[in-house]
Design an enzyme around this catalytic site. Structure first.
Site, PDB file in Angstrom:
ATOM      1  N   ASP A 162       3.597   1.166  -7.247  1.00  0.00           N
ATOM      2  CA  ASP A 162       2.475   1.169  -8.256  1.00  0.00           C
ATOM      3  C   ASP A 162       2.365   2.190  -9.548  1.00  0.00           C
ATOM      4  OD1 ASP A 162       1.570  -1.292  -7.087  1.00  0.00           O
ATOM      5  OD2 ASP A 162      -0.138  -0.245  -5.991  1.00  0.00           O
ATOM      6  N   LYS A 176       1.511   0.165   2.913  1.00  0.00           N
ATOM      7  CA  LYS A 176       2.738  -0.446   2.961  1.00  0.00           C
ATOM      8  C   LYS A 176       3.739   0.177   4.142  1.00  0.00           C
ATOM      9  CE  LYS A 176       3.440  -2.332  -1.175  1.00  0.00           C
ATOM     10  NZ  LYS A 176       4.182  -3.500  -1.570  1.00  0.00           N
TER      11      LYS A 176
END
Length: 593
Positions: free
Chosen positions: A285, A212
């Site tokens: 997540d 990311k």
């Protein structure tokens, strides 16, 4: 043995070493630090010389240029003899590396080659990623990063980011201070419990924050040194990992309840104390039961953002707004059915309802009635309200019980079908044919990642809808030919939103994230879809323009932050798009004195 005084470059003071001048290792090199004479039981001092020249310069990824060091730089920085004599350009290096990467047959091999490059030559890594974004994005991010996380213990070579485990409870602030950079602007943190659609991968979820943040830099222009990937290791409930000899995390079951809450609270307090009020903390997540609680708990005290809930919602809303130009109508005139009622599903649903409410000036509760969700037990209806988790309750509408998706499609008759279930092949032929039977152009979004978990493939969607579906997915799919026409599936990838969103937050000095900033990001992305894109059936612009897109998103987000009084950077720049572009990190090599 004769004791001698030796000055060691980098010590800053004379260092007394008790050693024999004649003590050498192979090749007549003096054993300066006594390491080669030490037995395995003896302690040695890991001296380092942090001078950005010579051998060390070649091993510093931030400054290393490899064969692109000029003749003058080689002379000035003691590089003579440490490199072959040829001097080549960054462009030639890029062509060579891309050629090498394309030789690998397996995506995981390409991923490992890219990670090695990032660890060896940071600017060349980002130059490659920016210039070849459509080819390399699926390698450094979904779907390949999912496989990398599954095998992270086996492929682990050098640590990237910070690992903070339960062993560090009570010392988290000290651990943060171990990170060499002090000016951190963006943190991506995970506890590894719900990695993509792959479940609990524990400590091996680190691949996600690393991936990311590489996109925050490549696509959004946030400086690499201002980015910090963090994994919170609170254990894992994955039995396979607990038995895996190569697993790199704590070998214990997950901490829960008060122990987990206290650990997270210490972490959040330490981050704020160490990096200040304006560091963006992106939760990534986390499992549903923690993700919503963390966002609610820290949304008013910290600058926090959950990409699974808010980023996904923003990118999907942008796609829907763009799709309306193909199918007609307003957001409020369509009916939405979700398969999956977790973080992504409820996050998207809420943002759609917010935008509907903003457009129609109707109460949000009324707007929610246009949106239906199906979970593992069937359609979410009022009769189930008492047993529902709190984040599902707003979506419990009056309707008889419906046990499966196909029956829900036939009962609700949606114009938009959205999959966030994390379960592959759940948009069956019967489901797609059903929604196509009462819609001329059904909007079908199969958003679950990675590719193996997509609710249906592009080929299935176009074939079963007879080429009429407006289709997009979470992971990339190749174009599909149906009845002589090429259909190009869009990719509802969060990478459209979070890099530009993060840049907008950072450049405005925002102190909190507001829902209206997410709506501003969606609006900016939808505006970047051209008529040429629509003609191909695309509801998202191509990734090749992603830095331009990110600059527009950043400008819109920053403008909204200033409007809401949440921006602290003064004065406000006159042209926010130009200012965003000027803030972006460039991967072009610098010349050294």
């Amino acid at each position: 043995m004769e004791s001698t005084m030796k000055e060691i470059r980098g010590c800053g003071a004379p260092c007394v070493l008790d050693m024999d001048d004649a003590a050498t290792v192979g090749g007549g090199v003096e054993d300066t630090y006594g390491e080669d004479r030490a037995t395995e039981e003896q302690l040695v001092t890991p001296w380092t010389v942090s001078v950005a020249s010579g051998y060390n310069l070649l091993r510093d990824p931030r400054y290393n240029k490899g064969l692109a060091f000029t003749e003058k730089e080689r002379e000035t920085h003691y590089l003579r003899g440490l490199l072959p004599p040829i001097v080549i350009s960054q462009e030639l290096q890029e062509r060579k590396i891309m050629h090498n990467i394309r030789q690998y047959q397996l995506p995981l091999q390409r991923y490992m080659a890219m990670m090695d490059l990032q660890e060896g030559n940071e600017r060349l890594f980002y130059k490659l990623l920016i210039d070849n974004v459509e080819e390399l994005l699926p390698i450094v991010y979904t779907p390949t990063v999912g496989e990398a996380c599954q095998k992270y213990g086996s492929i682990f070579s050098r640590p990237q980011g910070l690992y903070i485990s339960l062993k560090e409870k009570g010392k988290i602030l000290e651990v943060l201070k171990n990170w060499p950079e002090r000016s951190i602007q963006v943190i991506v943190v995970t506890d590894g419990e719900r990695i993509l659609g792959l479940g609990d991968l524990g400590c091996q979820g680190m691949g996600i924050p690393v991936g990311k943040l590489s996109l925050y830099t490549a696509l959004g222009g946030v400086r690499p040194s201002a980015c910090l990937p963090i994994t919170l290791d609170v254990g894992t409930n994955n039995e396979e990992l607990l038995k895996d000899e190569f697993y790199i995390g704590l070998r214990q079951r997950r901490a829960t309840g008060q122990e987990y809450a206290d650990f997270l609270h210490e972490f959040m307090a330490a981050v704020k104390q160490n990096y200040g009020e304006k560091v963006l903390i992106q939760f990534e997540d986390f499992a549903n039961h923690n993700a919503f609680d963390l966002l609610a708990r820290y949304g008013t005290t910290h600058l926090v953002f959950n990409d699974d809930i808010q980023g996904t919602a923003s990118v999907v809303l942008a796609g829907l707004v763009a799709a309306l130009k193909l199918v007609g109508g307003t957001l409020a005139e369509h009916t939405y059915l979700f398969l999956g009622a977790g973080e992504a599903g409820t996050g998207i649903a809420e943002l759609i309802a917010l935008e509907m409410s903003r457009q129609t000036k109707k109460p949000i509760d009324e707007c929610r009635k246009k949106i239906w969700l199906v979970d593992s037990k069937g359609l979410i209806v009022s009769a189930r309200k008492e047993s529902l988790q709190h984040f599902k309750k707003p979506w419990a509408h009056e309707h008889e019980h419906v046990s499966n998706l196909l029956d829900a499609v036939n009962a609700i008759k949606p114009t938009v079908l959205i999959g966030t279930s994390g379960k592959g092949q759940t948009f069956t032929q019967e489901v797609v044919e059903a929604i196509s039977s009462f819609n001329e152009m059904p909007i079908i979004l199969a958003l679950s990642n990675p590719t193996s978990q997509a609710e249906c493939t592009a080929e299935q969607a176009y074939t079963w809808s007879k080429g009429r579906a407006v289709f997009a997915t979470g992971s990339p799919f190749d174009p599909v030919e149906y009845n002589g026409k090429i259909h190009v599936p869009g990719q509802a990838n969060n990478a459209y939103i979070f890099p530009g969103f993060g840049l907008g937050v950072v450049m405005s000095g925002a102190i909190r994230v507001h829902d209206d900033m997410l709506l501003a990001a969606s609006e900016a992305l939808a505006q970047q879809v051209t008529q040429e894109n629509f003609d191909k059936g695309l509801i998202y612009p191509p990734f090749s323009n992603i830095r331009k897109i990110s600059a527009h998103i950043a400008a819109n987000v920053a403008a909204k932050a200033y409007e809401l009084g949440l921006a602290s950077r003064r004065p406000r720049p006159k042209d926010l798009v130009k200012y965003a572009e000027s803030c972006m990190y460039s991967p072009i090599y610098r010349n050294y004195r």
